[in-house]
Design an enzyme around this catalytic site. Structure first.
Site, short mmCIF file in Angstrom:
data_model
loop_
_atom_site.label_atom_id
_atom_site.label_comp_id
_atom_site.label_asym_id
_atom_site.label_seq_id
_atom_site.Cartn_x
_atom_site.Cartn_y
_atom_site.Cartn_z
N ASP A 269 0.60 -1.07 0.03
CA ASP A 269 0.10 -0.11 0.19
C ASP A 269 0.82 1.27 0.10
O ASP A 269 1.18 1.66 1.11
CB ASP A 269 -0.81 0.07 1.24
CG ASP A 269 -1.93 -0.98 1.35
OD1 ASP A 269 -2.71 -1.30 0.50
OD2 ASP A 269 -1.66 -2.10 2.29
N ARG B 213 4.23 2.67 2.88
CA ARG B 213 4.82 1.35 3.47
C ARG B 213 6.19 1.67 3.49
O ARG B 213 7.13 1.13 4.20
CB ARG B 213 4.20 0.30 2.98
CG ARG B 213 2.87 0.12 2.90
CD ARG B 213 2.32 0.04 4.45
NE ARG B 213 0.87 -0.54 4.31
CZ ARG B 213 -0.26 -0.03 5.20
NH1 ARG B 213 0.26 0.66 6.16
NH2 ARG B 213 -1.33 -0.42 5.15
N ARG C 237 -6.54 10.65 2.41
CA ARG C 237 -6.09 9.68 1.64
C ARG C 237 -6.82 10.13 0.04
O ARG C 237 -6.68 9.35 -0.97
CB ARG C 237 -6.48 8.28 1.89
CG ARG C 237 -5.57 8.06 3.16
CD ARG C 237 -6.13 6.71 4.02
NE ARG C 237 -5.76 5.47 3.06
CZ ARG C 237 -6.61 4.45 3.30
NH1 ARG C 237 -7.37 4.26 4.50
NH2 ARG C 237 -6.38 3.23 2.48
N LYS D 123 -9.77 1.95 -4.89
CA LYS D 123 -10.39 1.65 -3.77
C LYS D 123 -10.78 2.70 -3.28
O LYS D 123 -10.80 4.04 -3.45
CB LYS D 123 -9.33 0.97 -2.77
CG LYS D 123 -8.11 1.85 -2.45
CD LYS D 123 -7.06 1.19 -1.35
CE LYS D 123 -5.92 1.85 -1.14
NZ LYS D 123 -4.89 1.11 -0.54
N HIS D 124 -11.89 2.65 -2.31
CA HIS D 124 -12.42 1.43 -2.00
C HIS D 124 -14.00 1.41 -2.54
O HIS D 124 -14.95 2.16 -1.96
CB HIS D 124 -12.41 1.26 -0.35
CG HIS D 124 -11.16 1.63 0.24
ND1 HIS D 124 -10.79 2.80 0.49
CD2 HIS D 124 -10.26 0.70 0.77
CE1 HIS D 124 -9.56 2.72 1.11
NE2 HIS D 124 -9.09 1.57 1.18
N HIS E 151 -11.77 -0.92 9.79
CA HIS E 151 -10.94 -1.68 10.32
C HIS E 151 -11.51 -2.17 11.62
O HIS E 151 -11.04 -3.20 12.23
CB HIS E 151 -9.62 -1.05 10.80
CG HIS E 151 -8.78 -0.66 9.50
ND1 HIS E 151 -9.26 0.39 8.65
CD2 HIS E 151 -7.64 -1.50 8.70
CE1 HIS E 151 -8.22 0.41 7.64
NE2 HIS E 151 -7.31 -0.69 7.72
N ASP F 238 -10.92 -5.77 0.45
CA ASP F 238 -9.94 -5.13 1.25
C ASP F 238 -9.53 -6.28 2.25
O ASP F 238 -10.28 -7.07 2.20
CB ASP F 238 -10.74 -3.84 1.99
CG ASP F 238 -9.73 -2.94 2.54
OD1 ASP F 238 -8.46 -3.29 2.86
OD2 ASP F 238 -9.94 -1.75 2.92
#
Length: 571
Positions: free
Chosen positions: A124, A132, A193, A228-229, A241, A313
């Site tokens: 990601d 990352r 994001r 996404k998403h 999450h 996801d």
């Protein structure tokens, strides 16, 4: 069973490769891939539908996490045992996959050698908040900063640079761009994001980044992108999450607000689209998360006409695990129209569940073949099947090059937004600047750039820290206060108010979501959309007059002092 790289040889030999300029949305002939699928046993086909994490930094590293999660010692043994279609890298202490570019390249090569069919190696690397792989990889400020910059050329260039560097490290799939329209300022998981709260702007930049990531057919410097998403996570006020968010959009509202970026991604030839673990009761009254909802995924397959890879996801997230046990979730996702299953909690259980569903007739093998064909077509389009390995000796000269770093700096300079201004740019460089507020690394970085003093106070400063900052302001000729999530942090608001009362020149900087600028009437407000080093460098340039601010708010900012979409001050 197929030996390593036999798949690549079969496919490469069977395709008449089109010119390098061929449009990425043109699918290759299907005969070779179809023949490959027919020769695979069911268990191997099912394995191709899964993308798993592994633990450790080297393919042959014995890591206790692999024994705990998979019953084997090394990442290579995980791949050899389960033969997944892909793996995903993380930089957290649990997975510990990421150290240096050369190490990542060696890990990628080792895992590819362990796989009978070349892997989709993913991460990601959205940039900004979700990154990352840090420096020396070239760093960009993220989607909302690109939205403030308003340049499709900058967005495409940022994605192309990121793609080249990822591919040099053996990563051939990036779970980006985030195509969500951030229509809810209270969104706890999307925010910066997203490119924008404006669907047309989000659509333009989504398409630009898809072009940048994927570049061209069979390019060895491209990566497979994933928008996404779906169907859109931008209107949630909860985090999938940890829970199952609800979005009360009608189909008509979805078409107007959330669909445009996904339409644009599909038109640009997107290889895969990732689902969201959100429920949309006005579209699917069953309450199933979109990942498991055929009515929701039919919007993607039928209304938007998408025939590429649909990936979930993470199946370890609470949003998809509330209604069903882990053994049922992969089967339900495949029934709904998903092709790839990301990070199940128990990979062995998940694979066995899908195989058992085929054996019992709950799923047909033809349905499995349909998804495997999509996955292998994606792998062929981006050269994963034909060029799975990378030259580890060339990584250091390919990642974080001076040219890439210079491009990132120029792009970031064009994203800083001045929302309110009375004192900038400074006529002379400060001789005793104080940088305080949220973020220890960010405050210290900016203080160093201004030759000043850093006094980080944290996200919720106590009275002692506020008093220390006020005292430090007494000797300063400029005070810069970094904020993050200001509306929900009364202590940060108190810090800024107390510093304004000192009478010193104060510049407030919202270093993540720009919604901070509506709270506390500082005379000088900047928004950066990122707290990274590059953004702090651009802030310093704007404050001192070295760079002219060009950013415009990519979202409407509600609150006590609202600002409209597109607002931005320059000089």
């Amino acid at each position: 069973m197929l030996r390593p790289l036999v798949a690549a040889a079969v496919v490469a030999a069977s395709f008449a490769v089109p010119p390098a300029t061929a449009a990425p949305e043109h699918p290759p002939p299907q005969q070779a891939i179809t023949a490959l699928v027919r020769g695979m046993p069911l268990e191997q086909k099912v394995g191709q539908l899964f993308v798993t994490y592994v633990n450790g930094q080297a393919a042959d590293e014995v890591h206790p996490g692999n024994q705990r999660d998979f019953g084997v010692g090394t990442p290579a043994e995980v791949v050899s045992k389960y033969q997944p279609g892909g793996v995903i890298y993380f930089n957290n202490s649990t997975r510990d996959n990421i150290d240096t570019p050369r190490q990542i390249a060696a890990l990628s090569n080792g895992l590819q050698r362990a796989s009978r069919i070349p892997l989709a190696v993913s991460t990601d690397q959205e940039m900004g908040l979700v990154t990352r792989i840090g420096a020396p990889a070239t760093q960009f400020p993220g989607n909302m900063a690109l939205g403030a910059g308003r340049s499709t050329q900058d967005a495409e260039q940022a994605a192309a640079i990121t793609a080249r560097e990822l591919r040099a490290m053996g990563i051939n799939q990036n779970f980006a761009p985030d195509a969500d329209v951030n229509s809810n300022p209270a969104n706890p998981v999307i925010g910066v994001r997203s490119y924008s709260s404006d669907p047309p702007l989000a659509a333009e930049l989504t398409a630009a980044q898809v072009r940048g990531y994927q570049q061209r057919f069979l390019s060895h410097t491209a990566v497979s992108a994933a928008a996404k998403h779906f169907p859109g996570h931008g209107d949630t006020d909860e985090d999938s999450h940890t829970t199952l968010p609800r979005v009360d959009r009608s189909v008509e509202q979805w078409r107007e607000v959330d669909a445009p970026p996904f339409r644009a991604a599909i038109a640009a030839g997107i290889d895969s689209i990732m689902t969201a673990h959100i429920r949309m009761p006005r579209i699917d009254p069953s309450g199933e998360p979109a990942t498991l909802s055929k009515p929701v995924l039919d919007l993607l397959r039928k209304e938007l006409g998408y025939d590429g890879v649909v990936i979930t996801d993470s199946l370890a997230m609470a949003g998809v695990r509330q209604l069903h046990p882990d053994a049922e979730i992969p089967v339900l996702a495949l029934k709904a129209g998903v092709d790839q299953l990301l990070m199940p909690v128990d990979l062995g259980l998940a694979i066995d569940s899908v195989v058992a569903a085929v054996r019992s007739g709950e799923l047909t093998e033809q349905r499995i073949d349909q998804s495997v064909l999509r996955v292998l077509r994606m792998k062929f389009l981006r050269g994963m099947l034909t060029s799975p390995h990378v030259d580890e000796g060339k990584v250091d000269s390919s990642v974080g090059t001076p040219e890439n770093t210079a491009a990132a700096r120029a792009i970031t300079d064009r994203t800083v937004t001045v929302v309110r201004n009375q004192a900038l740019p400074l006529r002379t460089k400060p001789t005793a600047a104080l940088v305080t507020g949220w973020g220890e690394t960010s405050t210290r970085t900016l203080a160093g750039l201004l030759d000043g003093t850093a006094l980080p106070t944290g996200s919720a400063p106590d009275e002692a820290r506020i008093a220390a900052a006020v005292q430090g302001a007494g000797a300063a000729d400029l005070v810069v206060v970094l904020t993050n999530a200001l509306s929900g942090q009364p202590a940060q608001q108190a810090l800024l108010t107390r510093l304004l009362e000192t009478g010193k020149p104060v510049v407030a900087v919202a270093v993540q979501n720009p919604y901070d600028v509506a709270h506390t009437a500082a005379p000088n407000w900047l928004a950066t959309y990122s707290s990274g080093v590059g953004s702090m460098e651009s802030v310093a340039k704007v404050i001192t007059g070295e760079a002219q601010p060009q950013g415009k708010l990519p979202v409407a900012v509600p609150g006590p002092t609202p600002y409209p979409f597109g607002h931005g001050v320059t000089w």
